[in-house]
Design a protein around this motif. Structure first.
Motif, PDB file in Angstrom:
ATOM      1  N   MET A  30       0.963  -1.556   0.390  1.00  0.00           N
ATOM      2  CA  MET A  30       0.133   0.104   0.052  1.00  0.00           C
ATOM      3  C   MET A  30       0.769   1.300  -0.139  1.00  0.00           C
ATOM      4  O   MET A  30       1.381   1.017   0.876  1.00  0.00           O
ATOM      5  CB  MET A  30      -0.661   0.033   1.523  1.00  0.00           C
ATOM      6  N   THR A  31       0.284   2.053  -0.691  1.00  0.00           N
ATOM      7  CA  THR A  31       1.223   3.442  -0.799  1.00  0.00           C
ATOM      8  C   THR A  31       0.873   4.623  -0.051  1.00  0.00           C
ATOM      9  O   THR A  31      -0.442   3.988  -0.184  1.00  0.00           O
ATOM     10  CB  THR A  31       1.894   3.842  -2.188  1.00  0.00           C
ATOM     11  N   THR A  32       1.096   5.981   0.224  1.00  0.00           N
ATOM     12  CA  THR A  32       0.776   7.330   0.937  1.00  0.00           C
ATOM     13  C   THR A  32       0.651   7.668   0.300  1.00  0.00           C
ATOM     14  O   THR A  32       1.204   8.263  -1.239  1.00  0.00           O
ATOM     15  CB  THR A  32       0.914   7.149   2.332  1.00  0.00           C
ATOM     16  N   TYR A  33       0.244   8.828   0.631  1.00  0.00           N
ATOM     17  CA  TYR A  33      -0.281  10.199  -0.504  1.00  0.00           C
ATOM     18  C   TYR A  33       1.788  11.058  -0.084  1.00  0.00           C
ATOM     19  O   TYR A  33       1.821  11.484   1.120  1.00  0.00           O
ATOM     20  CB  TYR A  33      -1.166  11.218   0.469  1.00  0.00           C
ATOM     21  N   ILE A  34       2.062  11.225  -1.192  1.00  0.00           N
ATOM     22  CA  ILE A  34       3.758  11.687  -0.901  1.00  0.00           C
ATOM     23  C   ILE A  34       3.429  12.940  -2.112  1.00  0.00           C
ATOM     24  O   ILE A  34       3.761  13.017  -3.252  1.00  0.00           O
ATOM     25  CB  ILE A  34       4.353  10.670  -1.508  1.00  0.00           C
ATOM     26  N   THR A  73      -1.245  10.133  -5.768  1.00  0.00           N
ATOM     27  CA  THR A  73       0.518   9.898  -5.879  1.00  0.00           C
ATOM     28  C   THR A  73       0.445   8.577  -7.001  1.00  0.00           C
ATOM     29  O   THR A  73       1.436   8.978  -7.818  1.00  0.00           O
ATOM     30  CB  THR A  73       0.675   9.554  -4.474  1.00  0.00           C
ATOM     31  N   LEU A  74      -0.178   8.037  -7.165  1.00  0.00           N
ATOM     32  CA  LEU A  74      -0.049   6.613  -7.691  1.00  0.00           C
ATOM     33  C   LEU A  74      -0.209   6.719  -8.596  1.00  0.00           C
ATOM     34  O   LEU A  74       0.540   6.543 -10.258  1.00  0.00           O
ATOM     35  CB  LEU A  74      -0.924   5.557  -7.579  1.00  0.00           C
ATOM     36  N   PHE A  75      -1.054   8.367  -9.275  1.00  0.00           N
ATOM     37  CA  PHE A  75      -1.262   8.330 -10.375  1.00  0.00           C
ATOM     38  C   PHE A  75      -0.182   9.400 -11.332  1.00  0.00           C
ATOM     39  O   PHE A  75       0.239   8.901 -12.337  1.00  0.00           O
ATOM     40  CB  PHE A  75      -2.301   9.969 -10.303  1.00  0.00           C
ATOM     41  N   THR A  76       0.450  10.008 -10.956  1.00  0.00           N
ATOM     42  CA  THR A  76       1.651  10.500 -10.748  1.00  0.00           C
ATOM     43  C   THR A  76       3.269   9.613 -11.249  1.00  0.00           C
ATOM     44  O   THR A  76       3.665   9.531 -12.068  1.00  0.00           O
ATOM     45  CB  THR A  76       2.366  11.831  -9.914  1.00  0.00           C
ATOM     46  N   MET A  77       3.212   8.773 -10.456  1.00  0.00           N
ATOM     47  CA  MET A  77       3.838   7.186 -10.379  1.00  0.00           C
ATOM     48  C   MET A  77       3.671   6.794 -12.274  1.00  0.00           C
ATOM     49  O   MET A  77       4.768   6.316 -12.456  1.00  0.00           O
ATOM     50  CB  MET A  77       3.760   6.522  -9.148  1.00  0.00           C
ATOM     51  N   GLN A  78       2.053   6.713 -11.890  1.00  0.00           N
ATOM     52  CA  GLN A  78       2.157   6.195 -13.195  1.00  0.00           C
ATOM     53  C   GLN A  78       1.336   6.444 -14.751  1.00  0.00           C
ATOM     54  O   GLN A  78       2.706   5.952 -15.504  1.00  0.00           O
ATOM     55  CB  GLN A  78       0.925   5.018 -13.164  1.00  0.00           C
TER      56      GLN A  78
END
Length: 188
Positions: A1-5, A99-104
């Motif tokens: 699980m990721t978090t907001y970074i 955060t996940l959107f930015t990473m992807q």
């Protein structure tokens, strides 16, 4: 699980603005596509050994433009729906999704330079496998925030799955080496 970074996440203003949210992935995708030289990319695509069911090169531009529009809209919709929620869990999931959107998006944008620019099919295939996993998890997170945003990501996930097959197939059929696959140019 990721978090907001926050340091790894696009600014909130991008997600809050529908035009910016849509145009950013479209513009970045277009910029990367043209930075790798479309003619060289098409020559390489036509020269390498391909797995069955490869689409014609003309499909990629319209397909990716549509997918970038959908992902941008999904990001805006998830952000505006989620941050307006009174439920703190929904707000946290929304920020995690950002955060996940930015990473992807970053993983998405480096695939083409890896594959066509640097001719590194192993690294490009690893990238797209990770990209597909992150996008699948993002879709799951957004499904808890806004079902429309999650459904907007489904065509992208389908395309990524197919693109993973193509990336791995081209790598395997070409012994994971794309050097020397471009046909010689005729002198004018």
């Amino acid at each position: 699980m990721t978090t907001y970074i926050p340091s790894l996440t696009l600014p909130e203003a991008i997600f809050a603005n529908p035009a910016a949210s849509i145009l950013l992935p479209v513009g970045l995708g277009l910029g990367v596509g043209y930075s790798v030289s479309p003619k060289q990319t098409q020559r390489t695509y036509n020269a390498v050994k391909q797995p069955p069911y490869k689409p014609p090169p003309q499909v990629f531009g319209p397909a990716w433009t549509t997918l970038y529009i959908l992902m941008g809209y999904a990001a805006h919709r998830a952000w505006t729906t989620g941050t307006a929620s009174l439920n703190p869990t929904t707000v946290q999931l929304t920020k995690q999704g950002a955060t996940l959107f930015t990473m992807q998006l970053g993983l998405n944008l480096i695939w083409m330079p890896l594959f066509f620019g640097l001719r590194r099919p192993i690294e490009a295939t690893v990238d797209i496998v990770v990209l597909t996993g992150v996008t699948g998890y993002l879709t799951y997170v957004w499904s808890q925030v806004d079902s429309v945003a999650a459904w907007c990501m489904v065509p992208y996930l389908g395309w990524l799955s197919f693109a993973t097959y193509l990336s791995a197939g081209v790598g395997y059929l070409n012994d994971w080496n794309l050097e020397g696959t471009e046909p010689e140019r005729k002198s004018s």
